[in-house]
Scaffold this active site. Structure first.
Site, PDB file in Angstrom:
ATOM      1  N   LYS A 208      37.082  31.288  57.320  1.00 33.30           N
ATOM      2  CA  LYS A 208      37.405  30.507  58.511  1.00 33.30           C
ATOM      3  C   LYS A 208      36.228  30.474  59.441  1.00 33.30           C
ATOM      4  O   LYS A 208      36.036  29.107  59.720  1.00 33.30           O
ATOM      5  CB  LYS A 208      38.821  31.052  59.092  1.00 33.30           C
ATOM      6  CG  LYS A 208      39.107  30.280  60.157  1.00 33.30           C
ATOM      7  CD  LYS A 208      40.351  30.929  60.833  1.00 33.30           C
ATOM      8  CE  LYS A 208      40.594  30.315  62.091  1.00 33.30           C
ATOM      9  NZ  LYS A 208      41.635  31.028  62.929  1.00 33.30           N
ATOM     10  N   GLU A 214      30.027  40.089  55.707  1.00 32.22           N
ATOM     11  CA  GLU A 214      30.397  40.370  54.252  1.00 32.22           C
ATOM     12  C   GLU A 214      30.351  39.241  53.404  1.00 32.22           C
ATOM     13  O   GLU A 214      29.457  39.191  52.481  1.00 32.22           O
ATOM     14  CB  GLU A 214      31.599  41.156  54.154  1.00 32.22           C
ATOM     15  CG  GLU A 214      31.843  42.392  54.872  1.00 32.22           C
ATOM     16  CD  GLU A 214      32.172  42.324  56.047  1.00 32.22           C
ATOM     17  OE1 GLU A 214      32.035  41.213  56.983  1.00 32.22           O
ATOM     18  OE2 GLU A 214      32.748  43.386  56.823  1.00 32.22           O
ATOM     19  N   GLY A 269      43.562  33.707  59.920  1.00 27.81           N
ATOM     20  CA  GLY A 269      43.064  34.356  58.497  1.00 27.81           C
ATOM     21  C   GLY A 269      44.111  34.942  57.694  1.00 27.81           C
ATOM     22  O   GLY A 269      44.186  34.377  56.428  1.00 27.81           O
ATOM     23  N   ARG A 270      45.010  35.706  58.300  1.00 31.59           N
ATOM     24  CA  ARG A 270      45.731  36.542  57.404  1.00 31.59           C
ATOM     25  C   ARG A 270      47.164  35.656  57.131  1.00 31.59           C
ATOM     26  O   ARG A 270      48.080  36.155  56.281  1.00 31.59           O
ATOM     27  CB  ARG A 270      46.536  37.939  58.127  1.00 31.59           C
ATOM     28  CG  ARG A 270      46.899  37.513  59.470  1.00 31.59           C
ATOM     29  CD  ARG A 270      47.104  38.907  60.147  1.00 31.59           C
ATOM     30  NE  ARG A 270      47.233  38.876  61.480  1.00 31.59           N
ATOM     31  CZ  ARG A 270      46.403  38.782  62.654  1.00 31.59           C
ATOM     32  NH1 ARG A 270      44.971  38.717  62.227  1.00 31.59           N
ATOM     33  NH2 ARG A 270      46.695  38.788  63.852  1.00 31.59           N
ATOM     34  N   GLU A 355      47.280  44.307  61.280  1.00 34.53           N
ATOM     35  CA  GLU A 355      46.302  43.241  62.082  1.00 34.53           C
ATOM     36  C   GLU A 355      47.107  42.596  63.149  1.00 34.53           C
ATOM     37  O   GLU A 355      46.539  42.276  63.988  1.00 34.53           O
ATOM     38  CB  GLU A 355      45.320  42.255  61.028  1.00 34.53           C
ATOM     39  CG  GLU A 355      44.024  42.056  61.730  1.00 34.53           C
ATOM     40  CD  GLU A 355      43.330  41.295  60.992  1.00 34.53           C
ATOM     41  OE1 GLU A 355      43.402  40.125  60.473  1.00 34.53           O
ATOM     42  OE2 GLU A 355      42.096  41.844  60.777  1.00 34.53           O
ATOM     43  N   HIS A 386      55.382  59.407  40.371  1.00 32.17           N
ATOM     44  CA  HIS A 386      54.504  60.570  39.888  1.00 32.17           C
ATOM     45  C   HIS A 386      53.448  60.862  40.849  1.00 32.17           C
ATOM     46  O   HIS A 386      52.525  61.605  40.560  1.00 32.17           O
ATOM     47  CB  HIS A 386      54.258  60.188  38.623  1.00 32.17           C
ATOM     48  CG  HIS A 386      55.330  59.957  37.755  1.00 32.17           C
ATOM     49  ND1 HIS A 386      56.147  60.551  36.860  1.00 32.17           N
ATOM     50  CD2 HIS A 386      55.888  58.653  37.514  1.00 32.17           C
ATOM     51  CE1 HIS A 386      57.214  60.121  36.543  1.00 32.17           C
ATOM     52  NE2 HIS A 386      56.938  58.840  36.721  1.00 32.17           N
ATOM     53  N   LYS A 514      32.479  45.615  64.776  1.00 28.80           N
ATOM     54  CA  LYS A 514      31.350  44.725  64.169  1.00 28.80           C
ATOM     55  C   LYS A 514      30.192  44.351  65.151  1.00 28.80           C
ATOM     56  O   LYS A 514      29.124  44.434  64.559  1.00 28.80           O
ATOM     57  CB  LYS A 514      32.129  42.920  64.217  1.00 28.80           C
ATOM     58  CG  LYS A 514      33.177  43.022  63.059  1.00 28.80           C
ATOM     59  CD  LYS A 514      33.654  41.228  63.125  1.00 28.80           C
ATOM     60  CE  LYS A 514      34.834  41.009  62.508  1.00 28.80           C
ATOM     61  NZ  LYS A 514      35.312  39.795  62.657  1.00 28.80           N
TER      62      LYS A 514
END
Ligand SMILES: O=P(O)(O)OC[C@H]1O[C@](O)(CO)[C@@H](O)[C@@H]1O
Length: 551
Positions: A208, A214, A269-270, A355, A386, A514
């Site tokens: 965005k 990254e 974004g999410r 977030e 398990h 950041k």
């Protein structure tokens, strides 16, 4: 909109008093007393069915919770969300992911401008692009059809599309493989590049902001790899496509304008998998199925906007979360999909929920004096049984859980699906009922243990029960049901944020790391100690530099 601190609401105090009264109530007894409990606490919406009977609730509990929601003006806040009001108040903008799946003809306005024409036009562009790639009209530089799509993005530009692609694997186009690269760990991109051919690979750069370290670094590596393996600058346009709200920086980076799909600042974004950020999904499942996904989410949107609070699935789930988080000290909430294809759901919901609601100040900037978003965790069933379910059954911490499962599988193999379903139900049942010490004692005697042995072991085998869970079912994992499921959790998250009075659409907390990362990176690469931080960080930087011969 809420102005009063939540804990000053009379409805809050009423819930506190009610919580004390519920202290000695066990769900086991609630079920024994009411044969209709299942029907009483069951709701359907957009192809999903929610059984919420295995919760520490009575009609009185729900009455108090609904009263709290109304006191917090929830219906008005829902309307504000859909109408494009600036619900993201710290960034002064709307959160209109619902517009991306608005399949109606009506307008949706942002500050007086109808955004729907642009949304529809982008969908059309996506349609054409997906068709060109899938029908092999758009090919790689050596005229071979694409075999692989590599999506480079992180956070919401990664988790949502990755989840949906995996959830809808049975709908994948046979010839197109989809890979996701997110992490700034060279191993991730190296592993992906090792298995693909530059001639037949399409890269989707998903960001965005087009500023995420990254994503930009991974894109640089992908570009270099492409150029060193038969590609060239003038071939990049055939192989690199971007989705971003920052067209200028994407162009600066070398992406052709025609290859850029838009995003808008009114999409978080999410919440962006419904936009062109969903392109990797659309490429693999086809545009018709992608539209099915939007239709499922739209059906859930309508339900959320129109259904009375008492029958409103996201609202019910949100209020139950508030009940446990704010009144029963539950710090966590488990998401347990009993569906291999949905194994990525906990990761997506971790970002969506944590977030959004991992906040400690109110929308007006005052500190909150109540708990906000829980720790979301989970994984695929039955594997978890398990591993970590032990804590759910006998641990000292309370983590309500959502069991999520389709009634039909895409892969009917042997007895697998019935066994999986039985496991899902039995876990929820065991959590609810538990096993008393007397029952455990008797069971041991029945198995031939001595009285002494039974007395010694019974406390270990007793299970308290009264552990809450929801069971969410749907017929089959289709684009429609997966769309509805994800939208359900989005609205649950919104509802909780609305009641807690936090801005569920900003994420300032991720910024500090950041910023500091830039300074630390500078010090890792250069023999400079002019900026000191703290002895721990300094010491660790020195260790890195020593092992990389920087000093
Ligand atoms: O799409 P972008 O701008 O690269 O951002 C990726 C992710 O980074 C975040 O901003 C958090 O760092 C998320 O909210 C977002 O989904």
């Amino acid at each position: 909109m809420p102005t009063k601190p939540l804990i000053d609401q009379t409805e809050w105090q009423a819930l506190k008093d009610h919580r004390s009264a519920m202290d000695s109530v066990h769900m086991r007894d609630l079920f024994d007393q009411d044969p209709d409990r299942f029907q009483r606490y069951f709701v359907e919406a957009a192809g999903l069915s929610l059984d919420y009977s295995k919760n520490r609730i009575t009609q009185e509990t729900l009455g108090h919770l609904m009263a709290l929601a109304r006191a917090r003006h929830l219906p008005e806040q829902i309307e504000a969300l859909f109408k494009g009001e600036h619900v993201n108040n710290t960034e002064d903008r709307p959160a209109l992911h619902t517009a991306l799946r608005n399949l109606g003809d009506g307008p949706v306005e942002v500050d007086g401008t109808d955004i729907m024409p642009e949304v529809r036009q982008t969908l059309k562009r996506m349609e054409e692009f997906v068709w060109r790639v899938r029908s092999t009209q758009w090919r790689g530089f050596s005229n071979k059809p694409f075999t692989d799509v590599v999506s480079i993005g992180i956070g919401g530009s990664f988790l949502g599309p990755k989840l949906v692609s995996a959830a809808l694997k049975p709908y994948w186009h046979g010839q197109l493989n989809c890979h996701y690269v997110a992490n700034i760990d060279g191993s991730h991109i190296t592993e992906v590049l090792r298995h693909i051919n530059p001639e037949t690979t399409l890269f989707l750069i998903q960001s965005k902001s087009f500023r995420t370290q990254e994503t930009l670094e991974n894109t640089r590596i992908a570009r270099e790899w492409f150029l060193h393996n038969g590609g060239s600058e003038d071939r990049i346009a055939k192989h690199f496509v971007a989705v971003t709200a920052n067209e200028a920086e994407a162009i600066d980076f070398g992406i052709t304008r025609d290859n850029i799909f838009p995003m808008w600042d009114w999409v978080g974004g999410r919440y962006s998998l419904w936009s062109a950020i969903g392109l990797p999904t659309a490429l693999t499942i086809g545009m018709e199925n992608f539209r099915g996904l939007l239709a499922g989410a739209h059906a859930m949107d309508r339900h959320f906007r129109e259904a009375p609070l008492e029958e409103n699935m996201p609202v019910i789930m949100a209020l139950l979360g508030i009940w446990y988080g704010n009144f029963w000290d539950a710090d966590a909430h488990a998401v347990l999909p009993y569906d291999h294809y949905l194994r990525g759901l906990p990761a997506h919901l971790m970002q969506l929920d944590m977030e959004s609601n991992g906040k400690c100040v109110r929308r007006g900037g005052e500190p909150v004096h109540w708990e906000t978003g829980p720790i979301i965790w989970g994984g695929a069933g039955a594997n978890g049984q398990h591993a970590y379910h032990q804590l759910l059954h006998q641990g000292t911490r309370l983590s309500p859980a959502d069991f999520i499962m389709p009634l039909h599988t895409h892969n009917p193999v042997g007895q697998h699906h019935a066994i999986l379903f039985a496991n899902c139900l039995s876990q929820a049942q065991a959590l609810m009922r538990g096993k008393t010490r007397d029952e455990a004692h008797q069971e041991l005697l029945d198995k031939g243990h001595s009285e002494d042995e039974a007395t010694r072991l019974a406390p270990h085998k007793a299970i308290p029960g009264n552990k809450p869970s929801n069971t969410l079912l749907f017929d089959r994992a289709t684009p429609h049901t997966i769309g509805a499921l994800i939208a359900l959790y989005e609205h649950k998250t919104f509802t909780q944020g609305a009641i807690w009075d936090v801005d569920s659409f900003d994420q300032w907390g991720v910024e500090l790391g950041k910023q500091l990362g830039q300074t630390i990176l500078g010090r890792l690469n250069a023999d400079t100690d002019d900026i000191t931080t703290d002895s721990s960080t300094d010491g660790l930087i020195k260790l890195f530099r020593k092992t990389h011969d920087v000093d």
